[in-house]
Design an enzyme around this catalytic site. Structure first.
Site, PDB file in Angstrom:
ATOM      1  N   GLU A   1      59.482   9.407  -1.195  1.00 13.83           N
ATOM      2  CA  GLU A   1      59.437   8.260  -2.113  1.00 13.83           C
ATOM      3  C   GLU A   1      60.237   8.566  -3.375  1.00 13.83           C
ATOM      4  O   GLU A   1      60.941   7.710  -3.905  1.00 13.83           O
ATOM      5  CB  GLU A   1      57.986   7.911  -2.439  1.00 13.83           C
ATOM      6  CG  GLU A   1      57.273   7.343  -1.215  1.00 13.83           C
ATOM      7  CD  GLU A   1      55.826   7.003  -1.494  1.00 13.83           C
ATOM      8  OE1 GLU A   1      55.073   7.917  -1.893  1.00 13.83           O
ATOM      9  OE2 GLU A   1      55.444   5.840  -1.307  1.00 13.83           O
TER      10      GLU A   1
ATOM     11  N   GLU B   1      51.631   9.716   5.405  1.00 18.72           N
ATOM     12  CA  GLU B   1      50.352   9.360   4.777  1.00 18.72           C
ATOM     13  C   GLU B   1      49.337   8.782   5.757  1.00 18.72           C
ATOM     14  O   GLU B   1      48.134   8.985   5.630  1.00 18.72           O
ATOM     15  CB  GLU B   1      50.586   8.351   3.640  1.00 18.72           C
ATOM     16  CG  GLU B   1      51.170   8.941   2.377  1.00 18.72           C
ATOM     17  CD  GLU B   1      52.677   9.146   2.435  1.00 18.72           C
ATOM     18  OE1 GLU B   1      53.288   8.960   3.518  1.00 18.72           O
ATOM     19  OE2 GLU B   1      53.248   9.502   1.388  1.00 18.72           O
TER      20      GLU B   1
END
Ligand code: NAD
Length: 696
Positions: free
Chosen positions: A106, A126
């Site tokens: 990210e 995740e």
């Protein structure tokens, strides 16, 4: 600056993360990063920024020591850092090598350009912790790799090599040369061209059939992720990147992330993640504890377990000599191993060459002399103390000094086995689960005299052969089988007092077990348990140990292999069908015992079986057989199919609340249809109830 190195060279600011092992994005690193960016912005000499990590990791994502603590929310948060990067007035180039995962990716998506080493591993894992990428990953990644690939990466959490992503705008360059140099050269080109700053947020997703694709994906996911909300919410977050303007998409991602962060499923998965790491930390074993090298392995017994155990080592290139007492058993064992490999080959997961390579590492023998050079010898012969004695006495005579002598025994006393040798410090239990080449759990049984060196070597070895190790002390059944006995006893009590095998199985399957206890029994075969019960009955002629299972076996019903057991399989497939003959056997048995059957709700069935597990687990913990409650969870999750979304029996009990667990157990003890002796709360549970402290 702490946690990173900052240096300006040739008009380029180099920011290098230094937070080993994987450059976790903890608060100190985030803060240092923003300070470095501010410095680079103010310095007129700086024309571009190259941001990088190490060869091992650009960044593995969030700092796990911060996970779930307030620090993870301290400013600058990851989102703030990414916003600052995106708005930065000079080009930022992420130079990616090693892992670039989760928050690490990210962060890289906040840069204006990305240059990666071809071997770099990129992904948003995740979902594996029951979460979704909460730092803009769901909004930015699909803008670069397309909706379909982005969704797949986010929903599966799979890692991709940079090579696999080289055809997407995610990576501006993929190189086989040192990545920082390549990124610096790229930065100079950008500056020279006066190229615009590419902000991912400005990219418009242009997908013709986005809505149709999302609809189909929704349907597929609903079917495949029954017990887990995360994949579905990942999809909704990705849908937002098509349906909403960028900033609103980010907001939606945050809302969905917060929902998952507090979900019991994510809590359970994060517990398992931490538990697996904790399980390898064992008192008395440190980094400095010497390890022994394992270059050659001996296996004794080429039956169900011995063959599977040998395959674990062949799979990682460690040669195995396998010993049997009879030629015919040896031939049979070898043929089974070959057949297993050939089946894997038929599924396309091994080539013929690989099968031959593995088989070539296997040496069959009937002579103990051939084991004299083995560094580790694992015994997997019949479960009979006399046979084990003969084997270990011989091993003591022939094994080289320092060889590790291991037993795969399920129930026998490891200290007695160690006592058959003059080197009990070298004896350990390596308890594999069936099928041993598939099941992930390895119970490492530490005898009273097992040396730390042997234990440390065994823990490392588990990693080499991709097993999940848990250390257990010596007791009947060790951690897993001892708990299984309580679970089975609770199920049999329900059966005796009114529940049918199908009702019990269904309730536990709805809870999340892949199979209930009676279906498992039919799959594994009922004859082994019957033989054990007959032996126990003969040893205790004054006790009435009869049970319904005996009646089933007396009728020749040993499970799937005989076409009938607790269920009927006469249709020729594995689908269990309820059988009126069994119902009558159970009714007759209850009548003989003077028991009036009653109805049990699914909830009571689950409570009794799972609380029986947790109660026995607490005893195991109290006796020091398990080192920590989470080790017990790892055993039950990896060896006995406990549903991952409940995090293991001990985690589940704590989520339900120990107060409620103990209260239920006491209630069962008071009911006439329950054995009061069985339903006694473990003293440790009561103690923790009084203190309010969680089980550790
Ligand atoms: P098995 O009967 O399938 O295999 C045992 C093998 O040992 C046979 O091939 C037999 O010929 C051989 N053998 C017997 N005595 C021998 C001797 N003196 N020397 C050399 N070979 C000899 O049994 P199994 O299921 O593989 O179990 C082996 C051990 O593993 C037992 O201690 C058992 O408790 C344990 N175990 C079994 C399971 C399971 O699910 N089957 C799981 C975990 C542990």
């Amino acid at each position: 600056m702490s946690h990173l190195h900052y240096e300006v060279a040739d008009g380029i600011a180099h920011i290098t993360f230094q937070n080993p092992p994987v450059n976790g994005l903890g608060h100190s690193l985030r803060l240092a990063l923003v300070n470095a960016l501010d410095e680079a912005e103010e310095n007129p000499e700086v024309k571009a920024v190259v941001m990088t990590g190490s060869e091992r990791a650009f960044s593995g994502g969030a700092d796990i020591t911060e996970f779930g603590t307030p620090r993870s929310g301290w400013q600058p948060t990851l989102r703030t850092v990414i916003e600052i990067m995106e708005a930065f007035p000079k080009p930022i180039i992420a130079a990616i090598d090693g892992v670039c995962l989760g928050g690490g990716l990210e962060l890289a998506l906040g840069a204006h350009y990305r240059v990666a080493a071809s071997r770099a591993r990129i992904g948003l894992p995740e979902v594996k912790l029951g979460l979704l990428p909460g730092g803009g990953g769901t909004q930015r990644l699909p803008r670069l790799v397309g909706l379909e690939r982005g969704l797949s990466m986010i929903v599966t959490g799979e890692h991709y090599t940079a090579t696999r992503l080289a055809d997407t705008p995610l990576l501006d360059r993929v190189v086989d040369t040192p990545v920082v140099e390549a990124a610096a050269a790229f930065a100079k080109e950008i500056v020279a061209q006066g190229a615009p700053l590419k902000r991912v947020r400005d990219i418009k997703i242009e997908e013709l059939d986005a809505q149709a694709f999302l609809q189909v994906s929704r349907r597929n996911l609903a079917a495949s992720s029954k017990h887990f909300p995360a994949p579905k919410l990942c999809l909704e977050a990705v849908a937002a990147c098509v349906e909403l303007p960028f900033d609103e998409g980010l907001k939606r991602e945050r809302e969905l992330f917060n929902t998952l962060m507090t979900s019991p499923e994510s809590l359970a998965l994060r517990h398992i993640f931490a538990a697996e790491r904790a399980a390898t930390k064992v008192p008395g074993v440190t980094r400095e504890t010497p390890r022994r090298e394992i270059r050659q392995v001996g296996v004794i017994g080429a039956g169900t377990m011995g063959g599977g155990i040998a395959m674990n080592f062949l799979n990682v290139g460690i040669p195995v000599t396998i010993l049997e007492a009879k030629q015919e058993a040896l031939d049979r064992g070898l043929a089974t191993i070959r057949r297993n490999y050939e089946n894997t080959m038929k599924k396309g997961r091994l080539t013929q060459n690989q099968v031959e390579e593995r088989m070539a590492l296997l040496t069959p023998t009937m002579s103990y002399d051939d084991l004299a050079q083995a560094d580790l010898i694992i015994e997997a012969v019949f479960e009979d103390i006399g046979v084990k004695e003969a084997v270990f006495t011989t091993l003591d005579a022939i094994a080289k000094p320092g060889a590790i002598l291991a037993s795969n025994t399920s129930t026998l006393d490891l200290n007695i086995i160690a006592g058959f040798t003059k080197r009990p410090q070298d004896v350990i239990g390596l308890h594999f689960f069936s099928p041993a080449n598939v099941m992930k759990l390895l119970e490492i049984v530490r005898g009273d005299q097992t040396s730390p060196e042997v234990l440390a070597t065994s823990l490392d070895l588990a990693k080499t052969i991709a097993k999940k190790p848990v250390v257990s002390g010596v007791c009947d059944g060790f951690i897993g089988n001892r708990m299984l006995a309580s679970y089975r006893a609770a199920a049999d009590e329900l059966l005796l007092h009114g529940a049918s095998p199908a009702e019990i199985d269904r309730a536990l399957e709805n809870f999340g077990f892949a199979m209930g206890p009676y279906r498992v029994g039919d799959l594994a075969g009922l004859d082994i348990g019957w033989a054990i019960r007959k032996r126990r009955q003969a040893e205790n002629p004054d006790l009435d140990l009869s049970c319904v299972a005996d009646r089933i076996c007396e009728a020749g019903r040993f499970g799937q292999k005989t076409g009938a057991g607790w269920y009927d399989y006469s249709a020729g497939n594995r689908k269990p069908k309820e059988d009126p003959i069994v119902t009558k056997m159970i009714d007759d048995f209850r009548a003989e015992k003077g028991i009036t059957p009653r109805k049990f709700t699914a909830r009571e069935i689950v409570e009794r079986c799972v609380f029986a597990l947790a109660n026995e687990g607490a005893r195991i913990l109290e006796e020091g057989i398990a080192l920590r409650a989470s080790d017990i969870d790892i055993v039950y999750l990896n060896g006995y199919g406990f549903p991952a979304h409940h995090g293991g029996p001990m985690h589940y009990a704590q989520q339900v609340g120990l107060f409620n667990v103990v209260r239920s157990i006491k209630r069962y003890a008071r009911l006439s249809d329950s054995a009061a002796a069985f339903w006694q709360p473990a003293p440790l549970l009561v103690k923790h109830l009084d203190s309010g402290e969680p089980l550790k």
